[in-house]
Design a protein around this motif. Structure first.
Motif, mmCIF file in Angstrom:
data_model
loop_
_atom_site.group_PDB
_atom_site.id
_atom_site.type_symbol
_atom_site.label_atom_id
_atom_site.label_comp_id
_atom_site.label_asym_id
_atom_site.label_seq_id
_atom_site.Cartn_x
_atom_site.Cartn_y
_atom_site.Cartn_z
ATOM 1 N N VAL A 70 0.833 -1.203 0.000
ATOM 2 C CA VAL A 70 0.000 0.000 0.000
ATOM 3 C C VAL A 70 0.864 1.248 0.000
ATOM 4 N N GLY A 71 2.026 1.180 0.703
ATOM 5 C CA GLY A 71 2.931 2.323 0.727
ATOM 6 C C GLY A 71 3.459 2.684 -0.650
ATOM 7 N N ARG A 72 3.532 1.706 -1.540
ATOM 8 C CA ARG A 72 3.982 1.981 -2.911
ATOM 9 C C ARG A 72 2.897 2.665 -3.733
ATOM 10 N N ILE A 73 1.668 2.605 -3.228
ATOM 11 C CA ILE A 73 0.550 3.248 -3.928
ATOM 12 C C ILE A 73 0.432 4.712 -3.525
ATOM 13 N N GLY A 74 0.603 5.018 -2.226
ATOM 14 C CA GLY A 74 0.521 6.408 -1.792
ATOM 15 C C GLY A 74 0.490 6.541 -0.283
ATOM 16 N N ILE A 75 0.826 7.749 0.222
ATOM 17 C CA ILE A 75 0.848 7.998 1.667
ATOM 18 C C ILE A 75 -0.559 7.968 2.242
ATOM 19 N N ASP A 76 -1.547 8.543 1.549
ATOM 20 C CA ASP A 76 -2.925 8.512 2.042
ATOM 21 C C ASP A 76 -3.411 7.073 2.185
ATOM 22 N N GLU A 77 -3.100 6.249 1.188
ATOM 23 C CA GLU A 77 -3.498 4.843 1.258
ATOM 24 C C GLU A 77 -2.808 4.126 2.421
ATOM 25 N N MET A 78 -1.559 4.502 2.648
ATOM 26 C CA MET A 78 -0.806 3.882 3.745
ATOM 27 C C MET A 78 -1.399 4.252 5.107
ATOM 28 N N ALA A 79 -1.728 5.523 5.277
ATOM 29 C CA ALA A 79 -2.337 5.965 6.534
ATOM 30 C C ALA A 79 -3.699 5.309 6.735
ATOM 31 N N ALA A 80 -4.494 5.221 5.672
ATOM 32 C CA ALA A 80 -5.820 4.602 5.772
ATOM 33 C C ALA A 80 -5.707 3.112 6.074
ATOM 34 N N TYR A 81 -4.722 2.467 5.462
ATOM 35 C CA TYR A 81 -4.501 1.044 5.730
ATOM 36 C C TYR A 81 -4.183 0.833 7.209
ATOM 37 N N GLN A 82 -3.338 1.702 7.764
ATOM 38 C CA GLN A 82 -2.970 1.574 9.168
ATOM 39 C C GLN A 82 -4.197 1.709 10.072
#
Length: 465
Positions: free
Chosen positions: A279-291
């Motif tokens: 998810v981090g390779r997709i974007g920071i917003d996606e990474m935060a939402a995943y967390q």
């Protein structure tokens, strides 16, 4: 009045069917263990919520830091968890065998106490490791000092698991709950002081959250040590008498039983953590939402995890007593109760994702709009795979109660890394689904694990005739 109620409950237990007796026995240790798991995990929830107030980049860095930290935490959980079937089977065979139980607990503490500090040295290269995995540079730079601040608490956190398993085996599961509630409150206070720099203390942000967690884990461990040396039933085991005298045969036995458990737990933990890197390779917003979504899913998982840990104790006691029918009853009851517990949480998550997302992030902040929208997409899928998550953890814990750890390790590896992760990677990076596809891949992984581990449990608990 209290004595009258207790006598009535005892009379019900004595007159109940074997299945009802098993239910009461599981709940006696299972509910406190489940509540303890939930409260202990709330330390992470508190960290994520309070770090989230610093902004999406800090939230993503906090999530990345926890992922890196739990690589070693999971590795240490194997020996810590291994003490549970060793103690419960010994006490199931002979309830007065305090020496055998003491040897297992003591050497369990030795294993985690020696291994954790040595292995933690790798965290001084956390930023380089994160960059190698394609994580954003600003997120990686914030994550490393947070992880290093978490490190001193690692052996204490693992030691708490060893002592909690011992107390569960002797039916003293409530005390850890009270201590964990107190240490969680302490962690919240220290977060308030050290993250934001209140009451004249320095504003340490992520580092402050790490220091707060480490202090809380240490306080919780020593509180349990004091309790075990005071409480009458626990005190008779003399766990800390001549604590520094080595017992190498039992040390090796704990390590030998523990390493497959570590790898098994690691397969699952690394699946979710590797998915964070996807998810981090997709974007920071996606990474935060995943967390955020993963934090919710993990919180829901704590109740069935606690119940299944109690189920492992019950299965171990029955196995030690050579009661095959009791082993089967304990296994089935653990499965049923774990599924019921997680669905009680998963259904509200599926129905009200917006309210849950708003608990983690400020809805009025424009910088959080994209993250909130993604969280709302992720949560219903996370709730859907909760059923399979409960089945696989209950089956895995029941098998550990039987000291059956190597075949489940292989089955878990196949389910998560041969089946699940490739699906998550393909859907996430190779299709328009993006980060949502990663979550569908996780669902496939847990479905496979629930089928394979359930099948293994059925095989080893069926009637030999």
């Amino acid at each position: 009045m209290t004595a009258k109620i207790d006598n009535t409950s005892e009379a019900i237990r004595k007159s109940a069917s074997p299945w009802r007796k098993e239910f009461f026995a599981l709940m006696t240790i299972g509910l406190p263990m489940a509540a303890t798991q939930l409260v202990q995990f709330s330390i992470n929830i508190v960290d994520v919520v309070m770090i989230g107030q610093l902004g999406p980049t800090h939230l993503a860095a906090g999530g990345l830091g926890l992922v890196l930290f739990y690589f070693l935490f999971v590795a240490g959980m194997g020996p810590a968890v291994a003490t549970s079937p060793m103690v419960s089977q010994a006490l199931g065979a002979d309830g007065d065998d305090v020496r055998d139980a003491r040897r297992s607990v003591r050497m369990g503490l030795w294993v985690v106490g020696i291994a954790a500090p040595i292995c933690s040295l790798v965290y001084f290269f956390a930023e380089e490791f994160a960059l190698m995995l394609g994580q954003p540079a600003d997120v990686a730079a914030l994550a490393e000092p947070y992880v290093i601040a978490l490190v001193p608490g690692l052996p204490f956190a693992l030691g708490v698991i060893v002592l909690r398993n011992f107390l569960a085996a002797i039916e003293r599961a409530r005390a850890p709950l009270y201590f964990i509630i107190a240490t969680t409150a302490l962690n919240t206070l220290l977060n308030y002081l050290l993250i934001y720099g209140n009451w004249g203390l320095p504003r340490l942000e992520l580092v402050g959250a790490g220091i707060a967690s480490s202090i809380s884990h240490a306080v919780g461990f020593f509180a349990l040590v004091i309790y075990i040396n005071w409480e009458a039933r626990a005190k008779r085991f003399n766990l800390f008498q001549r604590f520094f005298n080595p017992d190498w045969p039992r040390f090796i036995e704990v390590a030998r039983l523990g390493w497959p458990i570590s790898i098994t737990i690691g397969f699952e933990a690394m699946l979710f953590n590797a998915s964070l890197f996807l998810v981090g390779r997709i974007g920071i917003d996606e990474m935060a939402a995943y967390q955020v979504a993963l934090n919710v899913a993990a919180a829901a998982f704590m109740m069935p995890l606690g119940l299944s840990m109690a189920g492992s104790v019950r299965v171990g006691l029955m196995a030690g007593a050579k009661d095959l029918q009791g082993v089967r009853r304990a296994s089935v009851m653990t499965l049923l109760c774990s599924v019921g517990a997680i669905m009680a949480v998963a259904i509200p998550v599926m129905l009200f994702p917006n309210k849950i997302a708003g608990f983690y992030l400020d809805e009025s902040s424009p910088s959080n709009t994209a993250v909130l929208a993604l969280v709302v997409l992720f949560l219903p899928i996370a709730a859907a795979f909760a059923l399979f998550d409960a089945i696989q953890v209950a089956a895995a814990q029941a098998l550990r109660g039987l000291k059956d750890v190597r075949v489940p390790m292989i089955l878990t590896g196949i389910s998560y890394w041969v089946i699940g992760f490739p699906v998550a990677a393909w859907l996430g990076l190779g299709t328009p689904l993006g980060a949502v596809g990663v979550w569908w891949g996780l669902l496939v992984a847990l479905l496979a694990a629930s089928i394979t581990l359930g099948w293994r449990l059925w095989l080893v608990t069926r009637d030999p005739a």
